[in-house]
Design a protein around this motif. Structure first.
Motif: not given
Length: 206
Positions: A4-5, A22-26, A38-40
């Motif tokens: 879970p993010g 979802e494909d949008r840059q973080l 970082a968790q992802e």
């Protein structure tokens, strides 16, 4: 493994980027958001190396009966029920809220049907302002609230609107939100008044 993010991993949001996909840059901002990004990355990398089936659920705001009063919806509801001034931040800030029972159902479906290594938004696709939340809670409680902007609750750099797209989640699992916001707010009010907590999940054909 379902990880879970958080929508916070997206970071700063420009209105032209809505709805978030979802494909949008973080572009995480702050320690919490950075930890979620970082968790992802760590989870997906471990999945690639180990062959473990890892799915990321990037959850937007969720609420429902039993949520602690530190969060916006139960905070507003509790203050309205108590009477007196209702301390708020920016009334025009709008966020994408999903009932926690629908979120749990999405998580379950992702465990069953999510693609290995994929990221899925869990969101309603609709943004609702704090002003609208107050108005809906007034209607539900039969009370006239007196919102007072508390400078301590105003975040100078927060985006005015955040909302996402759940198209990828729906395509993979058939999930749609099943509990509308008014019903969620009514259940929050009911539990704050000492009523029974509704069942954690609704029986929805899947």
């Amino acid at each position: 493994v379902l990880v879970p993010g958080s929508v916070q991993a997206y970071g700063g949001v420009d209105p032209s980027e809505l709805p978030l996909r979802e494909d949008r840059q973080l572009r995480p901002q702050g320690a919490y958001a950075t930890s979620k990004a970082a968790q992802e990355h760590a989870s997906l990398a471990f999945g690639d190396l180990s062959g473990l089936h890892v799915v990321i659920a990037r959850a937007f705001n969720h609420t429902g009966p039993g949520q602690p009063p530190a969060f916006v919806v139960p905070s507003l509801a509790a203050q309205i029920l108590a009477g007196g001034p209702v301390r708020v931040g920016n009334l025009d800030v709008a966020r994408d809220f999903t009932d926690v029972r629908d979120v749990v159902r999405a998580y379950r479906l992702l465990v069953l049907r999510g693609a290995p290594g994929a990221v899925y938004n869990v969101c309603s696709g609709q943004a609702v302002s704090v002003r609208t939340l107050v108005s809906m809670l007034e209607e539900i409680t039969g009370t006239v609230a007196n919102p007072v902007v508390d400078p301590a609750r105003v975040r100078a750099d927060e985006p005015l609107e955040i909302r996402g797209s759940h198209e990828r989640l729906t395509a993979a699992t058939g999930w749609h939100p099943s509990i509308n916001l008014r019903e969620t707010l009514a259940d929050v009010v009911r539990t704050l008044r000492g009523g029974d907590t509704p069942l954690p999940c609704r029986d929805v054909p899947e």
